[in-house]
Design a protein around this motif. Structure first.
Motif, PDB file in Angstrom:
ATOM      1  N   PRO A  43      -5.420 -19.962  -3.959  1.00 20.56           N
ATOM      2  CA  PRO A  43      -4.324 -19.218  -4.513  1.00 20.56           C
ATOM      3  C   PRO A  43      -2.867 -18.910  -3.166  1.00 20.56           C
ATOM      4  N   SER A  44      -2.114 -18.118  -3.861  1.00 22.73           N
ATOM      5  CA  SER A  44      -0.694 -18.281  -3.097  1.00 22.73           C
ATOM      6  C   SER A  44      -1.271 -17.141  -1.805  1.00 22.73           C
ATOM      7  N   LYS A  45      -0.768 -17.555  -0.734  1.00 24.67           N
ATOM      8  CA  LYS A  45      -0.895 -16.481   0.532  1.00 24.67           C
ATOM      9  C   LYS A  45      -1.085 -14.789   0.436  1.00 24.67           C
ATOM     10  N   ILE A  46      -2.431 -15.051   1.363  1.00 30.60           N
ATOM     11  CA  ILE A  46      -2.012 -13.236   1.240  1.00 30.60           C
ATOM     12  C   ILE A  46      -2.502 -12.948   2.419  1.00 30.60           C
ATOM     13  N   THR A  47      -1.693 -11.917   2.810  1.00 28.41           N
ATOM     14  CA  THR A  47      -1.418 -11.372   4.626  1.00 28.41           C
ATOM     15  C   THR A  47      -1.866  -9.694   4.038  1.00 28.41           C
ATOM     16  N   PHE A  48      -2.978  -9.620   4.666  1.00 36.01           N
ATOM     17  CA  PHE A  48      -3.731  -8.235   4.919  1.00 36.01           C
ATOM     18  C   PHE A  48      -3.943  -7.672   6.345  1.00 36.01           C
ATOM     19  N   LYS A  49      -3.505  -6.459   6.499  1.00 35.61           N
ATOM     20  CA  LYS A  49      -3.416  -6.143   7.418  1.00 35.61           C
ATOM     21  C   LYS A  49      -3.781  -4.892   7.999  1.00 35.61           C
ATOM     22  N   ALA A  50      -4.920  -3.982   9.101  1.00 37.99           N
ATOM     23  CA  ALA A  50      -5.159  -2.898   9.035  1.00 37.99           C
ATOM     24  C   ALA A  50      -5.025  -2.631   9.854  1.00 37.99           C
ATOM     25  N   LEU A  51      -4.875  -0.693  10.326  1.00 37.48           N
ATOM     26  CA  LEU A  51      -4.906  -0.243  11.221  1.00 37.48           C
ATOM     27  C   LEU A  51      -5.217   1.207  11.641  1.00 37.48           C
ATOM     28  N   TRP A  52      -5.284   1.971  12.703  1.00 36.99           N
ATOM     29  CA  TRP A  52      -5.753   2.859  11.988  1.00 36.99           C
ATOM     30  C   TRP A  52      -6.136   4.269  13.577  1.00 36.99           C
ATOM     31  N   SER A  53      -5.937   5.539  13.431  1.00 35.09           N
ATOM     32  CA  SER A  53      -5.098   6.025  14.306  1.00 35.09           C
ATOM     33  C   SER A  53      -6.591   7.443  14.192  1.00 35.09           C
ATOM     34  N   SER A  54      -6.344   8.698  14.685  1.00 34.23           N
ATOM     35  CA  SER A  54      -7.150   9.705  14.919  1.00 34.23           C
ATOM     36  C   SER A  54      -7.412  10.308  13.320  1.00 34.23           C
ATOM     37  N   GLU A  55      -6.131  10.111  12.773  1.00 29.77           N
ATOM     38  CA  GLU A  55      -6.636  10.588  11.424  1.00 29.77           C
ATOM     39  C   GLU A  55      -6.200   9.869  10.378  1.00 29.77           C
ATOM     40  N   LYS A  56      -5.821   8.247   9.908  1.00 22.80           N
ATOM     41  CA  LYS A  56      -5.557   7.853   9.093  1.00 22.80           C
ATOM     42  C   LYS A  56      -6.335   6.458   9.175  1.00 22.80           C
ATOM     43  N   LEU A  57      -6.580   5.285   8.275  1.00 22.15           N
ATOM     44  CA  LEU A  57      -6.712   4.198   8.173  1.00 22.15           C
ATOM     45  C   LEU A  57      -5.666   4.360   7.115  1.00 22.15           C
ATOM     46  N   PHE A  58      -4.832   2.798   8.091  1.00 24.79           N
ATOM     47  CA  PHE A  58      -3.463   2.087   7.804  1.00 24.79           C
ATOM     48  C   PHE A  58      -3.657   0.718   7.084  1.00 24.79           C
ATOM     49  N   PHE A  59      -3.031   0.553   5.440  1.00 24.67           N
ATOM     50  CA  PHE A  59      -3.154  -1.016   5.507  1.00 24.67           C
ATOM     51  C   PHE A  59      -1.928  -1.559   4.940  1.00 24.67           C
ATOM     52  N   ASN A  60      -2.043  -3.340   4.580  1.00 23.79           N
ATOM     53  CA  ASN A  60      -0.876  -3.915   4.148  1.00 23.79           C
ATOM     54  C   ASN A  60      -1.406  -4.608   3.537  1.00 23.79           C
ATOM     55  N   PHE A  61      -0.883  -5.039   3.225  1.00 24.98           N
ATOM     56  CA  PHE A  61      -0.970  -6.023   1.657  1.00 24.98           C
ATOM     57  C   PHE A  61       0.079  -6.153   1.182  1.00 24.98           C
ATOM     58  N   THR A  62       0.652  -8.496   1.989  1.00 23.66           N
ATOM     59  CA  THR A  62       2.031  -8.626   1.668  1.00 23.66           C
ATOM     60  C   THR A  62       1.877 -10.053   1.069  1.00 23.66           C
ATOM     61  N   VAL A  63       1.965 -10.423  -0.301  1.00 27.28           N
ATOM     62  CA  VAL A  63       1.588 -11.475  -1.011  1.00 27.28           C
ATOM     63  C   VAL A  63       2.260 -11.858  -1.368  1.00 27.28           C
ATOM     64  N   ALA A  64       2.548 -13.851  -1.845  1.00 25.97           N
ATOM     65  CA  ALA A  64       3.226 -14.372  -2.131  1.00 25.97           C
ATOM     66  C   ALA A  64       3.528 -14.255  -3.733  1.00 25.97           C
ATOM     67  N   ASP A  65       4.124 -14.021  -4.354  1.00 24.91           N
ATOM     68  CA  ASP A  65       3.876 -14.215  -5.459  1.00 24.91           C
ATOM     69  C   ASP A  65       5.826 -13.831  -6.022  1.00 24.91           C
ATOM     70  N   SER A  66       5.846 -14.930  -7.119  1.00 28.43           N
ATOM     71  CA  SER A  66       7.604 -15.280  -7.262  1.00 28.43           C
ATOM     72  C   SER A  66       7.158 -14.771  -8.979  1.00 28.43           C
ATOM     73  N   SER A  67       5.961 -14.671  -9.364  1.00 25.12           N
ATOM     74  CA  SER A  67       5.941 -14.666 -11.097  1.00 25.12           C
ATOM     75  C   SER A  67       5.316 -13.182 -11.135  1.00 25.12           C
ATOM     76  N   ILE A  68       5.475 -12.181 -11.114  1.00 19.80           N
ATOM     77  CA  ILE A  68       4.231 -11.229 -11.213  1.00 19.80           C
ATOM     78  C   ILE A  68       4.708 -10.505 -12.488  1.00 19.80           C
ATOM     79  N   HIS A  69       3.208 -10.206 -12.613  1.00 19.78           N
ATOM     80  CA  HIS A  69       2.761  -9.696 -14.160  1.00 19.78           C
ATOM     81  C   HIS A  69       2.866  -8.398 -13.833  1.00 19.78           C
ATOM     82  N   ILE A  70       3.287  -7.513 -14.517  1.00 19.87           N
ATOM     83  CA  ILE A  70       2.925  -5.883 -14.883  1.00 19.87           C
ATOM     84  C   ILE A  70       2.985  -6.030 -16.127  1.00 19.87           C
ATOM     85  N   GLU A  71       1.968  -4.772 -16.270  1.00 19.68           N
ATOM     86  CA  GLU A  71       1.751  -4.415 -17.415  1.00 19.68           C
ATOM     87  C   GLU A  71       2.697  -3.321 -17.600  1.00 19.68           C
ATOM     88  N   LYS A  72       3.502  -2.841 -18.745  1.00 17.82           N
ATOM     89  CA  LYS A  72       4.296  -1.319 -18.541  1.00 17.82           C
ATOM     90  C   LYS A  72       4.361  -0.457 -19.803  1.00 17.82           C
TER      91      LYS A  72
END
Length: 211
Positions: A43-72
């Motif tokens: 699969p194309s590269k996926i980079t997942f990152k997460a951090l947390w604070s006293s109040e929240k869990l933060f997440f970040n997906f960065t996905v290599a994709d030049s041909s996105i499919h979305i049904e609208k």
């Protein structure tokens, strides 16, 4: 069980824009260890990152994709379900009774539901809106899905135990067939070792460690 270390930013808060630009993300470990066990192509590269604070869990997906499919067609569950997306599943324990699913597409539409063993899914349930924020952006060759979940909601659902969260991290990528239909490729952090794709199973989960 695979583990990913989620570093603390203490009482700081990441500015969620959908672009992943906050400098605090520099404190996160990059997770790129994804596979598609049921597909020959890597699969194309996926980079997942997460951090947390006293109040929240933060997440970040960065996905290599030049041909996105979305049904609208609309913002229905079916429309999101037929679109490229990233997913986070959380469970209190390996009984999967219950577990909680967040599936997010490239326009930050959320398909959230509670689930029970044997893929018994309840779409009438939703993660409390005040406790989750999701934004996204689409670039030439990548898309980003960025968000936060309140620590309190994770505690309310009994998902944090000894600073550990049992979590599935997934992606669905839709590609067009010769007949014009679209077929998903299923991508996962943890290989569940099943003959056919299945994320709704005990062996598909890893563990986030809140440091």
């Amino acid at each position: 069980m695979k583990e990913y270390i989620v570093n603390s930013i203490e009482k700081k808060q990441i500015n969620i824009t959908g672009k992943g630009e906050d400098v605090l993300w520099n404190h996160a470990i990059e997770l790129t260890d994804f596979c598609s066990p049921w597909d020959r192509e890597k699969p194309s590269k996926i980079t997942f990152k997460a951090l947390w604070s006293s109040e929240k869990l933060f997440f970040n997906f960065t996905v290599a994709d030049s041909s996105i499919h979305i049904e609208k067609k609309d913002d229905s569950i079916d429309s999101i379900n037929n679109s490229d997306r990233v997913e986070l599943f959380f469970r209190p324990d390996d009984s999967l009774n219950p577990y909680y699913c967040l599936e997010m597409d490239t326009e930050a539409r959320l398909m959230d539901f509670i689930a029970y063993p044997n893929k018994n899914l309840n779409f009438d349930w939703n993660w409390p809106k005040k406790d989750i924020l999701i934004k996204s952006s689409i670039n030439k060759d990548t898309f980003i899905v960025e968000g936060s979940i309140s620590i309190q909601s994770l505690k309310d659902f009994n998902l944090i135990k000894d600073n550990k969260i049992e979590t599935g991290i997934f992606r669905a990528k839709y590609s067009e067939n010769e007949d014009g239909t679209f077929e998903p490729t299923w991508i996962t952090w943890v290989n569940p070792n099943t003959e056919t794709p299945n994320f709704h199973i005990t062996s598909s989960f890893g563990r986030l460690i809140l440091k």
